[in-house]
Enzyme design. Structure first.
Site, mmCIF file in Angstrom:
data_model
loop_
_atom_site.group_PDB
_atom_site.id
_atom_site.type_symbol
_atom_site.label_atom_id
_atom_site.label_comp_id
_atom_site.label_asym_id
_atom_site.label_seq_id
_atom_site.Cartn_x
_atom_site.Cartn_y
_atom_site.Cartn_z
ATOM 1 N N TRP A 199 44.324 37.274 1.465
ATOM 2 C CA TRP A 199 43.885 37.932 2.693
ATOM 3 C C TRP A 199 44.639 37.448 3.916
ATOM 4 O O TRP A 199 44.968 38.241 4.803
ATOM 5 C CB TRP A 199 42.374 37.800 2.868
ATOM 6 C CG TRP A 199 41.666 38.686 1.894
ATOM 7 C CD1 TRP A 199 40.966 38.311 0.796
ATOM 8 C CD2 TRP A 199 41.680 40.119 1.885
ATOM 9 N NE1 TRP A 199 40.537 39.411 0.106
ATOM 10 C CE2 TRP A 199 40.962 40.543 0.748
ATOM 11 C CE3 TRP A 199 42.236 41.081 2.725
ATOM 12 C CZ2 TRP A 199 40.762 41.881 0.436
ATOM 13 C CZ3 TRP A 199 42.039 42.429 2.423
ATOM 14 C CH2 TRP A 199 41.312 42.810 1.290
ATOM 15 N N LYS A 212 29.753 41.702 2.474
ATOM 16 C CA LYS A 212 29.560 40.513 1.645
ATOM 17 C C LYS A 212 28.145 39.952 1.860
ATOM 18 O O LYS A 212 27.333 39.948 0.948
ATOM 19 C CB LYS A 212 30.583 39.427 1.990
ATOM 20 C CG LYS A 212 31.982 39.927 2.289
ATOM 21 C CD LYS A 212 32.740 40.386 1.070
ATOM 22 C CE LYS A 212 34.187 40.671 1.411
ATOM 23 N NZ LYS A 212 34.972 41.099 0.259
ATOM 24 N N ASP A 268 39.016 34.936 10.430
ATOM 25 C CA ASP A 268 38.469 35.964 9.548
ATOM 26 C C ASP A 268 37.446 35.276 8.652
ATOM 27 O O ASP A 268 37.799 34.517 7.753
ATOM 28 C CB ASP A 268 39.598 36.583 8.720
ATOM 29 C CG ASP A 268 39.095 37.570 7.673
ATOM 30 O OD1 ASP A 268 37.870 37.784 7.569
ATOM 31 O OD2 ASP A 268 39.949 38.119 6.937
#
Length: 377
Positions: free
Chosen positions: A106, A208, A184
């Site tokens: 990511w 999530k 993030d």
């Protein structure tokens, strides 16, 4: 009704009580005769839902008063463009540089996207470890000209998590004390307390630990919204719907926000408060992770390759030593009601995502199955 144990990395399992409340309110929210997803985002009913969600999130994370909470769209991946479009020019309007630490898939994606808008300095990379560790902060090569430093503090795919809050003044000296840190936190936000004040911007996709896919949350320190002239710091080409200043001024109502996602997030926030808040949730998550990692460390049949100090409490990748057994492992797991255990295509193997809504019983069932599979093979 039969519910499975869903180990999906996202969209992920939601608390059952939240789903039940949403189902009960689907056709008629609080006597209005309509569903939340049918409400005007500017009507008093939804504005009340929105305000309550904002207040509960601010309480859960102890968000300081000089931070704006934005509800927007585009996901964590969208923020890879939205962040540089808003921040890379810096307060002076001419920096166009940023730093990044790459710890997995990511943060690699964040680096690739941000390069479209300016120069990205790789301050550190864990590529030499196969992305199984967080590089020591003292090794980061920071650039004083950078507008901010970008981190992915939990790598969903690689299973690497920051278990420290970066203190750049301590590690790199006073010259870096004011460097804004952008984090993030998509896959571990709300899993434990975090000192929001140590970050200039925190963002995360909701799918999530917060709610359904489609909602993104950003916590933005107010001084990041303006340049030296007191106007928007964003690049002139930044789309208006992604301009943090415009979103903050309109209380995330610049355009129609993801209303149903905000409603579900609000229910999750109340569920978290009822569990005892983020300190209680951290204890719950550490218990689950300790059980799973403890078993993985006790056997040679499976392996987790992440440095022990950097293991994620949320995403646990693991590998069978004999990978010819992968298909049989997954088939047996599915039959046992243990779903979504296949690892990401980028690294293979298996992955158990054990977010807030995963009960301890789910991890116990997974470990019992893994032990039985080992005995059988």
């Amino acid at each position: 009704m039969s519910r499975v144990f869903n180990f999906s990395a996202g969209p992920a399992a939601l608390p059952q009580i939240v789903l039940e409340q949403a189902a009960a309110e689907m056709l008629d929210w609080h006597g209005t005769g309509m569903s939340v997803m049918e409400m005007s985002h500017r009507g008093s009913d939804f504005m009340g839902i929105h305000a309550e969600a904002l207040a509960d999130l601010r309480e859960l994370l102890a968000v300081p008063s000089n931070y704006k909470i934005l509800f927007l769209q585009g996901g964590g991946l969208g923020e890879n463009a939205i962040v540089p479009l808003n921040l890379m020019r810096g307060k002076s309007g001419n920096q166009n540089e940023a730093d990044i630490v790459i710890t997995g898939v990511w943060s690699e994606k964040s680096h690739q996207e941000a390069q479209r808008y300016g120069a990205m300095n790789i301050a550190a990379s864990a590529a030499d470890t196969g992305f199984t560790a967080v590089p020591a902060i003292e090794s980061w090569k920071l650039n004083q000209n950078s507008a901010y430093l970008h981190l992915c503090t939990n790598e969903t795919i690689n299973g690497v998590e920051y278990h420290f809050t970066p203190d750049l003044a301590k590690s790199h000296g006073a010259a870096f004390a004011d460097m804004p840190i952008v984090a993030d936190m998509s896959s571990h936000i709300l899993s434990r307390p975090v000192d929001v004040s140590k970050y200039a911007l925190i963002y995360g996709g909701a799918q999530k630990n917060i709610g359904p896919a489609g909602l993104t949350i950003a916590l933005v320190r107010e001084d990041l919204l303006l340049n030296e002239a007191g106007t928007s710091r964003a690049h002139p080409m930044c789309p208006s719907v992604f301009n943090y200043k415009l979103l903050a001024e309109s209380d995330s109502m610049y355009n129609t926000p993801p209303t149903y996602g905000i409603y579900i997030a609000g229910l999750v926030f109340k569920w978290l408060k009822a569990q005892g808040g983020l300190k209680a949730m951290e204890m719950h998550n550490r218990t689950k992770a300790a059980l799973l990692y403890g078993y993985l460390d006790s056997t040679d049949f499976y392996a987790n390759r992440v440095n022990k100090a950097d293991r994620s409490l949320m995403n646990v990748p693991f590998f069978l030593q004999d990978e010819s057994l992968n298909a049989a492992f997954l088939q047996g797991a599915n039959e046992a009601g243990l779903k979504q255990l296949k690892g990401h295509r980028a690294i293979g193997g298996m992955r158990a995502s054990i977010y807030n809504a995963m009960p301890l019983a789910g991890v116990e069932a997974l470990v019992d199955y893994m032990k039985a599979f080992e005995r059988a093979h």
